[in-house]
Design an enzyme around this catalytic site. Structure first.
Site, PDB file in Angstrom:
ATOM      1  NE  ARG A 113       4.201   3.999  -2.130  1.00  0.00           N
ATOM      2  CZ  ARG A 113       3.569   2.878  -1.850  1.00  0.00           C
ATOM      3  NH1 ARG A 113       3.357   1.976  -2.783  1.00  0.00           N
ATOM      4  NH2 ARG A 113       3.140   2.625  -0.627  1.00  0.00           N
ATOM      5  CD  GLU A 152      -2.991   2.463  -2.271  1.00  0.00           C
ATOM      6  OE1 GLU A 152      -2.090   3.095  -1.690  1.00  0.00           O
ATOM      7  OE2 GLU A 152      -3.654   1.578  -1.719  1.00  0.00           O
ATOM      8  CD  GLU A 309      -2.213  -2.691  -2.918  1.00  0.00           C
ATOM      9  OE1 GLU A 309      -1.968  -2.435  -1.721  1.00  0.00           O
ATOM     10  OE2 GLU A 309      -1.785  -2.006  -3.857  1.00  0.00           O
ATOM     11  CD  GLU A 357       5.360  -1.111   0.740  1.00  0.00           C
ATOM     12  OE1 GLU A 357       5.528  -1.659  -0.361  1.00  0.00           O
ATOM     13  OE2 GLU A 357       4.379  -0.390   1.009  1.00  0.00           O
ATOM     14  CE  LYS A 358      14.643  -4.082   6.062  1.00  0.00           C
ATOM     15  NZ  LYS A 358      14.293  -2.655   5.953  1.00  0.00           N
TER      16      LYS A 358
HETATM   17  C1  GAL Z   1      -0.865   0.050  -0.516  1.00  0.00           C
HETATM   18  C2  GAL Z   1       0.013   0.281  -1.737  1.00  0.00           C
HETATM   19  C3  GAL Z   1       1.003  -0.863  -1.918  1.00  0.00           C
HETATM   20  C4  GAL Z   1       1.688  -1.152  -0.614  1.00  0.00           C
HETATM   21  C5  GAL Z   1       0.655  -1.447   0.441  1.00  0.00           C
HETATM   22  C6  GAL Z   1       1.215  -1.785   1.783  1.00  0.00           C
HETATM   23  O1  GAL Z   1      -1.523   1.193  -0.102  1.00  0.00           O
HETATM   24  O2  GAL Z   1      -0.769   0.377  -2.898  1.00  0.00           O
HETATM   25  O3  GAL Z   1       1.923  -0.518  -2.926  1.00  0.00           O
HETATM   26  O4  GAL Z   1       2.468  -0.065  -0.253  1.00  0.00           O
HETATM   27  O5  GAL Z   1      -0.150  -0.320   0.607  1.00  0.00           O
HETATM   28  O6  GAL Z   1       0.195  -2.030   2.713  1.00  0.00           O
END
Ligand code: GAL
Length: 667
Positions: A113, A152, A309, A357-358
């Site tokens: 990405r 991000e 997040e 990211e599973k």
């Molecule tokens: C963030 C990102 C998310 C995800 C997350 C995992 O930096 O915006 O999409 O990847 O990390 O910790």
């Protein structure tokens, strides 16, 4: 603009129903589980470009219609994302110019990405197009309350389009005058005189990488180009949905973009918080994450921000990913609210079944049900957050500010000289922040461009660079009665990294501080030099200025080296205020001892009259006082008065006990 669209603290997070498009029954289950977990918001569509536009010009919104309707029927706020953070394969295949070119001049292939050119007119047009279509479709959807732009933003592209845009940026910043640029970058050095802007390329390891002026300009350009990309993204949204606020999730103290500048372009600041709890017994993580919250809180004059997040359990991207202990999720989340967040949001709602990211934590695990420790902790926190409506939109009031400036950080990592091994600008700022955190005193973290006049004291560690106008504003602030604290290597260079002539601290600050820093010494790790302040001896770590008092009062002196007896800390009465110069770095108790004196002198009181022991923080927001125990021991809190416990409704006085990782909200 409906910035305050929420009546409750936002509790939700990244929701990726597009990953479950073939099993829509999961979407119904999601609603049941969200209701159970006291989740009131979902951020939808962040990486969903290929789900909404599977082929060029072919759109599929059925799934998103249904998801948004479901969320609305269940009373959730929707934060709708634009999908530019990742792109469909068809787009990269057909238009390779959208892909990034690395420093070596090699174009990336499709994948991952954040892999897009910031300049490509074509990518910008494609992004505007998809954003326009999404905005048109959902402009009147009652659930949609905010835009989450991309994800991000980060990274840079070295393609020819970007090189040309960089040259254009330079022309604009240097009056289209190459001689002016030569002077500003001191290009007679090593025969670097340029004849024309066309001779400039981005800094790279196989090319120019020693001209700080160029490196700074490139960083500023990348930052500006990202902001311009963002402006391009939001143009159709501003037109079609002028009342819906926009945000983009900032990434920690990410050095690739000037986030203090970027913040001016969003309606609400939001950031992604992944502190490393569980490492050792100290409260370092608590201090650092408090600091970062305050940096983001201060970006828009203290207006509340969103914690977009955080992980509800574990992360997957550190080399070893220890599970935060039970209780830490709530402790960390309530800390965000205490420091000005109006939200607790997670990455992610439901764990992906596959993909990178599973194994990253989520509220709903692969087991798919609610009978998990994490789900129970999220639910309990959700219930507590529902009792904190009164905190929404409330500010933390600070009489003290610390200058933490993005561009100053850039340059402190670029110049060559003195102690090249230890720059630590961020650490230095945190070191001066910690004493206030420990004492329950709210601090704003501001850029050097901010207005100093609100504060009784401004502390600016290692303010090496002075942007145009900064010295004048420091002078005016002190003259008008402020207390300004500077440390070693202050006022050395201007915005292009040209040194000030006529003695440091430069640009007229010598007279404000009443000192002249004649030399700067750098100390190897095992070198022992001592200095005093107010009768106590401290070790000098890594770096120190050898200064002469020229009118300033001497508060301490060096105790060894050939500069024994020279001043190490000074204070100059200037106008109605005071300018302090702390000429040496100490990684021990100096900052705390110094701040104690300052706090006493300026009669700065803690946020509330509550005695908190080591490892417990106290922070006031509006009329609410948050007390949080970051240690794994039960702690005794002494309340010097009567308070109402907002979470239990009980009346409290005298001493109360706080569980390990526990918190109280008092009024
Ligand atoms: C963030 C990102 C998310 C995800 C997350 C995992 O930096 O915006 O999409 O990847 O990390 O910790």
């Amino acid at each position: 603009m409906k910035e305050n669209f929420y009546e409750h603290i936002i509790h939700g997070g990244d929701y990726n129903p597009d990953q479950w498009i073939k099993t829509p029954e999961i979407w119904d289950e999601d609603m049941r589980l969200m209701n159970l977990a006291h989740i009131n918001s979902a951020t939808v569509g962040i990486f969903s470009w290929s789900a909404v536009e599977p082929e060029e010009g072919v759109y599929n919104f059925e799934w998103l219609d249904r998801v948004l309707d479901n969320l609305h029927e269940n009373g959730k706020y929707v934060i709708l994302a634009t999908p530019s953070g990742a792109r469909p394969a068809w787009l990269a295949q057909k238009y390779p110019e959208v892909l990034r070119v690395n420093e070596e001049g090699v174009r990336n292939e499709y994948g991952v990405r954040h892999n897009h050119c910031l300049t490509s007119p074509l990518y910008r047009e494609k992004v505007r197009n998809i954003n326009r279509i999404i905005a048109e479709r959902y402009k009147n959807h009652p659930a949609v309350k905010m835009w989450h732009i991309s994800n991000e933003y980060c990274g840079e592209c070295h393609c020819e389009l970007c090189q040309n845009a960089f040259r254009q940026w330079l022309r604009e910043h240097y009056n289209n005058d190459i001689e002016l640029l030569n002077d500003k970058w001191w290009n007679r050095f090593w025969s670097h005189q340029l004849n024309d802007f066309s001779q400039i390329t981005s800094p790279k390891s196989r090319g120019e990488n020693h001209v700080v002026g160029l490196k700074l300009a490139w960083k500023r350009f990348v930052s500006d180009q990202t902001i311009s990309f963002f402006e391009n993204e939001i143009a159709p949204l501003r037109e079609i949905t002028p009342d819906i606020p926009v945000t983009t999730n900032f990434m920690w103290l990410f050095d690739g973009l000037d986030l203090q500048e970027f913040a001016k372009h969003v309606d609400i600041v939001s950031w992604d918080n992944y502190p490393e709890w569980n490492v050792g017994k100290d409260t370092r993580t608590a201090v650092v994450s408090a600091f970062v919250h305050d940096v983001f809180r201060s970006m828009k004059g203290g207006k509340p921000f969103l914690m977009m997040e955080s992980t509800p359990s574990v992360i997957n991207w550190r080399s070893v990913n220890k599970i935060p202990e039970p209780g830490m999720l709530a402790m960390s989340s309530v800390q965000a609210v205490a420091h000005g967040a109006d939200s607790v949001q997670y990455f992610q709602w439901r764990k992906s079944r596959g993909g990178h990211e599973k194994f990253h934590g989520a509220v709903v695990d692969h087991c798919g049900h609610e009978n998990t420790r994490v789900f129970r902790e999220v639910t309990a926190l959700g219930k507590d957050l529902e009792k904190l409506d009164g905190v929404i939109n409330r500010k933390c009031e600070s009489r003290v500010a610390i200058v933490y400036d993005w561009q100053n950080e850039w340059v402190t990592n670029m110049f060559c000289g003195y102690n090249n091994a230890r720059r630590d600008y961020q650490k230095e700022c945190i070191k001066w922040y910690e004493p206030f955190w420990k004492r329950g005193i709210s601090v704003d973290m501001i850029s050097m461009d901010s207005d100093f006049s609100h504060y009784d004291a401004v502390i600016a560690p290692f303010l090496y660079m002075l942007k145009d106008g900064t010295a004048e504003r420091i002078e005016k602030y002190v003259n008008g009665g402020g207390s300004f604290v500077a440390t070693y290597l202050t006022g050395i260079a201007d915005e292009d990294d040209l040194c000030f002539l006529g003695g440091f601290p430069g640009n007229g600050l010598g007279k404000v501080f009443g000192v002249w820093a004649e030399e700067t010494d750098a100390l190897p790790e095992n070198c022992c030099v001592n200095a005093s302040f107010d009768g106590k001896t401290y070790e000098v770590n890594h770096v120190c200025d050898i200064i002469h008092a020229q009118g300033a009062q001497v508060l301490g002196t060096y105790e060894s080296e050939f500069y024994k007896g020279e001043p190490s800390v000074t204070c100059n009465g200037y106008g109605k205020g005071k300018a302090y110069y702390v000429a040496f770095r100490n990684d021990g108790e100096l900052a705390g001892d110094f701040c104690d004196k300052l706090i006493k002198e300026l009669e700065i009181l803690p946020d509330a009259d509550i005695d908190v022991p080591h490892g417990v923080s106290m922070r006031k927001r509006g009329s609410y006082i948050f007390v949080i125990n970051f240690t794994d021991d039960e702690k005794q809190i002494k309340l010097n008065g009567t308070y109402r416990d907002v979470l239990t409704g009980e009346e409290l006085n005298n001493t109360v006990m706080l569980n390990k990782y526990g918190y109280m909200v008092l009024e």
